[in-house]
Design an enzyme around this catalytic site. Sequence first.
Site, PDB file in Angstrom:
ATOM      1  N   GLY B 152       0.830  -1.203   0.000  1.00 21.58           N
ATOM      2  CA  GLY B 152       0.000   0.000   0.000  1.00 21.58           C
ATOM      3  C   GLY B 152       0.863   1.251   0.000  1.00 21.58           C
ATOM      4  CB  CYS B 153       0.280   4.581  -1.450  1.00 22.32           C
ATOM      5  SG  CYS B 153      -1.420   4.849  -0.891  1.00 22.32           S
ATOM      6  CE1 TYR B 154      -1.978   8.211   3.105  1.00 20.65           C
ATOM      7  CE2 TYR B 154      -3.644   6.525   2.870  1.00 20.65           C
ATOM      8  CZ  TYR B 154      -3.269   7.854   2.825  1.00 20.65           C
ATOM      9  OH  TYR B 154      -4.196   8.810   2.506  1.00 20.65           O
ATOM     10  CB  SER B 157       5.026   7.052   2.925  1.00 17.46           C
ATOM     11  OG  SER B 157       3.992   6.999   3.898  1.00 17.46           O
TER      12      SER B 157
END
Lengths: 349, 349, 349, 349
Positions: B152-154, B157
């Site tokens: 997932g993108c979050y 990060s």
Amino acid sequence: MSERIKVAVIGATGYTGGELVRLLLHHPMVDITAVLRLSSEESLSLEQAHPHLTGLTSLQCVPYQPDHLKGVQVTFLCVPNGVAMDIARSLLEQGIKVVDLSADFRFHEPEVYERVYRQPHRSPELLRKAVYGLPELHRNEIANASLIANPGCYPISVLIALAPLAKRRLIGPDIIVDSKSGVSGAGRSRLEVGYLFTELFGDFRAYNPGNHRHTPEMIQELTPLFQQTPKLTFTPHLIPISRGILSTIYCHLNEPLTEDEIRNLYQTDYGDEPFVHLLPPGQLPRVKAIAGTNFCHISFARDRFSETLIILSALDNLTKGAAGNAIQCFNLLMGLDERMGLLLPGLMP
Amino acid sequence: MSERIKVAVIGATGYTGGELVRLLLHHPMVDITAVLRLSSEESLSLEQAHPHLTGLTSLQCVPYQPDHLKGVQVTFLCVPNGVAMDIARSLLEQGIKVVDLSADFRFHEPEVYERVYRQPHRSPELLRKAVYGLPELHRNEIANASLIANPGCYPISVLIALAPLAKRRLIGPDIIVDSKSGVSGAGRSRLEVGYLFTELFGDFRAYNPGNHRHTPEMIQELTPLFQQTPKLTFTPHLIPISRGILSTIYCHLNEPLTEDEIRNLYQTDYGDEPFVHLLPPGQLPRVKAIAGTNFCHISFARDRFSETLIILSALDNLTKGAAGNAIQCFNLLMGLDERMGLLLPGLMP
Amino acid sequence: MSERIKVAVIGATGYTGGELVRLLLHHPMVDITAVLRLSSEESLSLEQAHPHLTGLTSLQCVPYQPDHLKGVQVTFLCVPNGVAMDIARSLLEQGIKVVDLSADFRFHEPEVYERVYRQPHRSPELLRKAVYGLPELHRNEIANASLIANPGCYPISVLIALAPLAKRRLIGPDIIVDSKSGVSGAGRSRLEVGYLFTELFGDFRAYNPGNHRHTPEMIQELTPLFQQTPKLTFTPHLIPISRGILSTIYCHLNEPLTEDEIRNLYQTDYGDEPFVHLLPPGQLPRVKAIAGTNFCHISFARDRFSETLIILSALDNLTKGAAGNAIQCFNLLMGLDERMGLLLPGLMP
Amino acid sequence: MSERIKVAVIGATGYTGGELVRLLLHHPMVDITAVLRLSSEESLSLEQAHPHLTGLTSLQCVPYQPDHLKGVQVTFLCVPNGVAMDIARSLLEQGIKVVDLSADFRFHEPEVYERVYRQPHRSPELLRKAVYGLPELHRNEIANASLIANPGCYPISVLIALAPLAKRRLIGPDIIVDSKSGVSGAGRSRLEVGYLFTELFGDFRAYNPGNHRHTPEMIQELTPLFQQTPKLTFTPHLIPISRGILSTIYCHLNEPLTEDEIRNLYQTDYGDEPFVHLLPPGQLPRVKAIAGTNFCHISFARDRFSETLIILSALDNLTKGAAGNAIQCFNLLMGLDERMGLLLPGLMP
């Protein structure tokens, strides 16, 4: 109907000053007698400085001269930090009440001011006189003050959100505040590359993480509520919009409370507050819904993995975060209905 | 020069699919053999679906038929959660490697998937085979995998930001993650009032505070680093821009470390990472600087009042947060230079 | 593979310079030997000036000294109008070819330059030597030039749109051009209140209606096509975005032509142009689809009430409108494939 | 003080309806008796539909039933084209005056309506009764009407700009109108990919060039002024902002007039108009300055190369372009001060 109150505004060409004039023009009990600039600046019509006021005022913003204030009962100061402290003293000596929108009178201790704002305080004796102008915490003192220190925009969003829990010591003093603000918070005179449209369009960034001047202000106001110095962490961010602050606040409950119990506490404290709305379950604050208004929208949630309490608080940095709150204080100061002139709806979409 | 690798993309008309095609078209070792839609959908030229590719491709996006995949070595899946799990199994049975950009293979345990995504997992046996495709943590496993679960993108990060400190247990397991994402994270098929331009323009808001599907994904990946289950609090927000995530992460050091010591740890871990940049002192991540790139920019600060460590991490949710990372995994999978096709500069201003 | 061409860039810290470097770094036949600032300015790393190039270059932008240009074959000038004319002369004397992105060599007549730019032209003898760098109109002259005057951004969008009809005298010389540009067209050094984020966010306005410096430039280039001086009306507007121009052009057909006939004319002239796309019927240019690319998208429509021909033309003011077009000229100048380094896709969403 | 006027709003959950309610709530002589939806829809609180009205109203938007209109004197219709024509007839039969914000009663001839809106007109007899609600052109008829057809947003911006010159036949009937509108003009129920935030952010494009439904409306209203059918060319564009229209209008003077003479004509016609401002020389309309207000800002310039007259006209498509203008008509209809409830200032920055 009683007589209108004569007020002056000093420093009306910036964003906060423009917002103040926008609201005062609409205030049914206010007569703007003078709109002044620092004496080194040139005259300018308000319409020219603030094109959204075209057709709504013929006031001129003129260089300050003492006789401009003849008959004035209250003066709003929208001048830079460090300038307000001198003007305020002079006004108070003339018997004029002062609502100061700078940071000059927000701290009780001159040493704190000097450390945070890196300049000496030339009117330290007034700090004791000044009242921190947050009606939700200090309504009675404001009503009896002659010098109001209008709070910083971030502190207002955070103090309203935390007060009901902090003052009952239902949360621990370890607080994380992650705030996001529209760019108008940087003011109109910040002619730096970083504030150009092209630089901020499509961007999002933090600034001064862990090192902002509003942190000690929040600590000062939270300390009596917590009855100890809170351990506050604060990071502000720039949202590529004009107006609005959303503060996301993380804290820990000292005892198990249900959502309903928390909700009831806020209801107890804010049910009668004219400008604080605890949103109904399932609704979250949106800065767009409060832009241009004096409202602060609050909601909260429990993290389902960590149990951390997450409080969300939204207001318009120029209105409830500055000019609107200042007029709310003014209304209290003058014995008027606190909501007077402040029920303008926002704009959506 | 060796032969180009034949790849297929299934689901190319959304934002992630479009970003994937944009990058693959530019990849010197890739030959896009087929661009497919689900069989219920109509043919569409890629130029029509993605006007920014006008003149750069004549590929057609056609309804999936098995023989489209003849000769294909690797297939990228940009299909909805719950759909990928079936397609992947069929592809693997044909000897085709799969890079899945959905959430279907991110969890090790089917029960966790089912609890989080609220649907049964129909290929649970593949979960053991799937590798969590974060090169910065699992480079070797990725190189040897046949099924990559692109994260997932979050989580990307956050995991990159925390790993150096978490795996050395220099920070406590109480972590607050306050993330802000551009709207493209919501995808292209979310035809709801709340995603209209008019609703988001000038707005900023949190969504699913304390209750997002990426939290258990982060917990899964952080647990082996911390050697305990972290107590993670996560709130995502919508920034009114298209692309980019900024995660602001709050944690506490277990022992006193100087800024230089912290900086050295990141340098040790990421000095050779092609896509992670620890920014020099005094510089902070800006989402605009990484939009359209595969880079992740990191910086950190200590709160001067609370000593909390604040880590800032920025990446583009569609690139390093999705399609770019998937190609990075693909490069590893095929024994190519990890950076191949991924050094496109972003756009400023 | 032949040797790379050594180039220098003078003036690389603004938006056009940044875009030029972004593209040149990606050009397979270019070696950027020197990145220079005016001698009065300080050294600065390109990464610092242009954060989107972080990790892609270690070049330093240093104050100009003559020996920086040793071995350089071509120099790009991104310096202010009035500065380029002196530097260009000195470079040409050293045998270095020049692609000038300022306005200094766009006019054939020094008197026109002086009237429009309100300063004397100190290198009038070079005006005869300079070639107006629009490949779609002057491809052969560009290939043989030593001094290229890269056109203005608005003129490129308008000349490409009008040339097929104007040079066949199928339209009358009364032309209305209504152009809209992203704010990056104003540059990075315009530190004025009007270019602050807060002023432009949510705004849209015309500027210099009927009185812009690009009008005489368009008239100069259209006159030989029309074989008479066109009566051109031009109004530019500011769109609250970073990049992209859309020109909406209104003209009248001299004879009845069907849409297909018009379409065929454009196809004849531009079918082989690498960077001009006539969009298929029913599709309209979107600036977002060409942002960051060297493409110009064209479409047209007949007003069903007035029969006026409406031509729409979109390009990125920094790419096809400036730096990309300059590199296209450079490619021609050096006998390279015109498209080299210029097929980077844009970013959507 | 006389009694408040009872009004109803049908269709209050869209953007125009929301703007209407925002303004009516603030109107000192209005009592909103009923806020209705079509009978097929569900009840919804206004606060829920319009979060910016939180705390300002407790009205519920309920499915229409005839007895909701008991005592109502005026009803505002914010329902789709084709729906208003039936409701209006029924209301008029009950003696209720109607201000219709749809297009159903804007044309004098049913044939024109049917051609433009591609549906039969079921109340053609009412077209003769309906008054085109542009106070600047038809003030007296509005005051005596029972059915007001509130004009389209683009026509209002264009008609106000052209009337002083057209009705004196000082300009020729060849008119080019290049309009740009914020996205709220598309309404709230347009759930199409093209209106998603991600698609419009950073974009700018024309739509329906030369073929918009507002062209025949403008032609109808301009014909009696020009005393001939004007040859009008119209292209609308989408600005990536929420609110505001800027129309750039190109025309030719029939006789040589100085700027002062033109200025005087506008002053003669609009000097006493409460909502039209001819900006002082050197100032240009900005949509941001009129967003949220009922003002229309006008300025003009002569092209210094072609002598074409360029007129710029800005208004808020939801306010002076829709709901505000409707209330202005309502004030006239009820014999109130035309400005009542409409002097709310806009928001800047």
